[in-house]
Design an enzyme around this catalytic site. Structure first.
Site, PDB file in Angstrom:
ATOM      1  N   SER A 153      42.179  51.770  42.639  1.00 37.28           N
ATOM      2  CA  SER A 153      42.036  51.341  44.305  1.00 37.28           C
ATOM      3  C   SER A 153      42.458  50.371  44.357  1.00 37.28           C
ATOM      4  O   SER A 153      42.719  50.611  45.778  1.00 37.28           O
ATOM      5  CB  SER A 153      40.022  50.629  43.829  1.00 37.28           C
ATOM      6  OG  SER A 153      40.470  50.417  43.124  1.00 37.28           O
ATOM      7  N   ASP A 395      34.775  40.007  46.242  1.00 33.93           N
ATOM      8  CA  ASP A 395      36.094  41.263  45.544  1.00 33.93           C
ATOM      9  C   ASP A 395      37.134  40.447  45.148  1.00 33.93           C
ATOM     10  O   ASP A 395      37.450  39.724  45.956  1.00 33.93           O
ATOM     11  CB  ASP A 395      36.067  42.177  46.340  1.00 33.93           C
ATOM     12  CG  ASP A 395      37.462  42.942  46.491  1.00 33.93           C
ATOM     13  OD1 ASP A 395      37.429  42.918  45.030  1.00 33.93           O
ATOM     14  OD2 ASP A 395      37.486  44.153  47.028  1.00 33.93           O
ATOM     15  N   HIS A 398      40.821  42.936  45.054  1.00 30.69           N
ATOM     16  CA  HIS A 398      41.298  43.537  45.706  1.00 30.69           C
ATOM     17  C   HIS A 398      42.133  42.151  46.735  1.00 30.69           C
ATOM     18  O   HIS A 398      41.853  41.489  46.442  1.00 30.69           O
ATOM     19  CB  HIS A 398      40.820  44.812  46.506  1.00 30.69           C
ATOM     20  CG  HIS A 398      40.242  45.286  45.583  1.00 30.69           C
ATOM     21  ND1 HIS A 398      39.084  46.066  44.859  1.00 30.69           N
ATOM     22  CD2 HIS A 398      40.965  47.010  44.910  1.00 30.69           C
ATOM     23  CE1 HIS A 398      39.562  46.999  44.957  1.00 30.69           C
ATOM     24  NE2 HIS A 398      39.985  47.206  44.754  1.00 30.69           N
TER      25      HIS A 398
END
EC number: 2.3.1.-
Length: 420
Positions: A153, A395, A398
């Site tokens: 990802s 998060d 990312h």
């Protein structure tokens, strides 16, 4: 003494690259694995897409190498990957309004982030400048070509940045989308350029163990067999940007033939725990061997994007960890000393090994983003990743779009220009 004075890099010989050494390290920790049974599908996906919070202690110094594409003569003192973030008020090339392909989870402003200073910095390499991304120049270089990102990802995060940058020049056509939105193909018809996302967890073939009818989060990895999800497309590719790491921060068993040769985060008397870096090394070695032995891949260019660090503070993803900073670290706040640099060093060593074994016109190089991104704790979505079912989780793996991750494509273009 400045950071740059401390980090003078002696050169060495690589046929298409330059190498060097550094001695600085970052000292960070990860917590003990935390397996949650019965989570919702969304929570499971988040765990799998991001770094499992596992403690990884380095007890020895690592001889670290820096690999660079061989520069043109006028750039022979330019180290693209060694530098600092400096103030810059030109702003991002795109916005969350001008790029229609930003996924909700990376659209930090749409999700409520108010500060914008994290966009007002640019990466300044030693002894030279890194030009801003030029979509026209990029598309001219890759005209008639196919480029694939191979990874997880975070690789998808990278390609999403590239799509936003390129769409300011030409809007791509969605050519393929699988049922899980993992494997994607975009086509830029004006330039006949094809961009692919080839999803892989481990680069090699992996199987999750099922215990009492439930997924266990424990994986068996087979070093003799690469993941066909990316390998079957190799013959059609001109450029590859390959990366991997975050899926290895969990319990895995490494198989060679019929034997279990090592493990990660296991506690068994007859199996040696060799650690994350060893498992990753074996996976990259298998992947590069596959590329080098691909008979239909003459002329393929393979670039390894090095490890992208997370920045959890005051806990981890499942214990209230956050990433609320709004500006970069300076060099005084970075102590190069833990697992991020062991992984990065290993990756660079393996791409150098692959380059030395290069066959049939194949080329290998590196996009060394680790140092730059260690300084950017302000660039993650944090709480602004838009998941209504996981409020309270952050998060910090990312990267926001737009954001510091866009420099990866500045570097990618600079490397492609040197190869062109």
């Amino acid at each position: 003494m400045t950071m740059h004075e401390k980090m003078k890099l002696p050169s060495c010989s690589c046929s298409a690259f330059k190498c060097g050494k550094k001695d600085r390290w970052l000292n960070m920790e990860r917590p003990i694995p935390f397996l949650l049974i019965g989570l919702t599908t969304i929570l499971s996906v988040f765990i799998l897409y991001t770094l499992n919070p596992l403690k990884f202690v380095i007890e020895h110094n690592i001889d670290q190498k820096l690999l660079l594409i061989k520069p043109h003569k006028e750039e022979d003192k330019c180290d693209l990957f060694n530098g600092n973030w400096v103030p810059d008020f030109e702003g991002s090339i795109y916005t969350n309004s001008s790029c229609a392909t930003i996924p909700t989870s990376k659209n930090c402003f749409r999700n409520g982030r108010k500060d914008q200073d994290f966009l007002n910095w640019r990466w300044k390499p030693e002894r030279c400048d890194l030009p801003r991304f030029d979509a026209t120049a990029y598309l001219d270089i890759v005209r008639g070509k196919t480029l694939a990102f191979i990874g997880d990802s975070v690789a998808r995060n990278h390609i999403e940045s590239l799509l936003c940058l390129l769409s300011q020049k030409e809007v791509p056509v969605d050519a393929y989308l699988d049922s899980e939105d993992r494997n994607r193909i975009w086509h830029f018809p004006v330039h006949n350029f094809t961009l692919k996302m080839l999803w892989t967890k481990f680069l090699v073939h992996g199987e999750e163990r099922v215990i009492n009818g439930s997924s266990s989060g424990i994986f068996d990895l087979y070093l003799d067999k690469v993941d066909e999800n990316w390998a079957r497309d190799l013959h059609s590719l001109d450029y590859v940007v390959i990366s991997d790491a975050h899926w290895f921060f969990r319990q895995v068993y490494l198989h060679r033939g019929s034997n279990v040769v090592a493990c990660v985060y296991c506690n068994e008397a007859n199996v040696t725990d060799r650690g994350v870096a060893f498992a990753l090394r074996m996976a990259f070695r298998a992947a590069f061997s596959q590329i080098n032995h691909c008979n239909k891949c003459k002329g393929i260019v393979t670039l390894l994007r090095t490890f992208s660090p997370s920045h959890f503070e005051n806990g981890f993803w499942n214990t209230g960890g956050s990433c609320n900073r709004t500006s970069p670290y300076n060099d005084q706040k970075i102590n190069f000393g833990a697992y991020e640099w062991e992984i990065r060093s290993m990756q660079v060593e393996e791409i150098e090994r692959a380059e030395k074994r290069g066959k049939k016109g194949k080329s290998f190089g590196v996009l060394d983003v680790t140092m730059a991104m260690l300084m950017r704790p302000d660039g993650h979505p944090g709480a602004f990743w838009g998941n209504q079912w996981m409020k309270g989780y952050n998060d910090c793996v990312h990267w926001c779009l737009p954001g510091p991750i866009d420099v990866w494509n500045d570097l990618l273009l600079a490397v492609l220009r040197r190869l062109d």
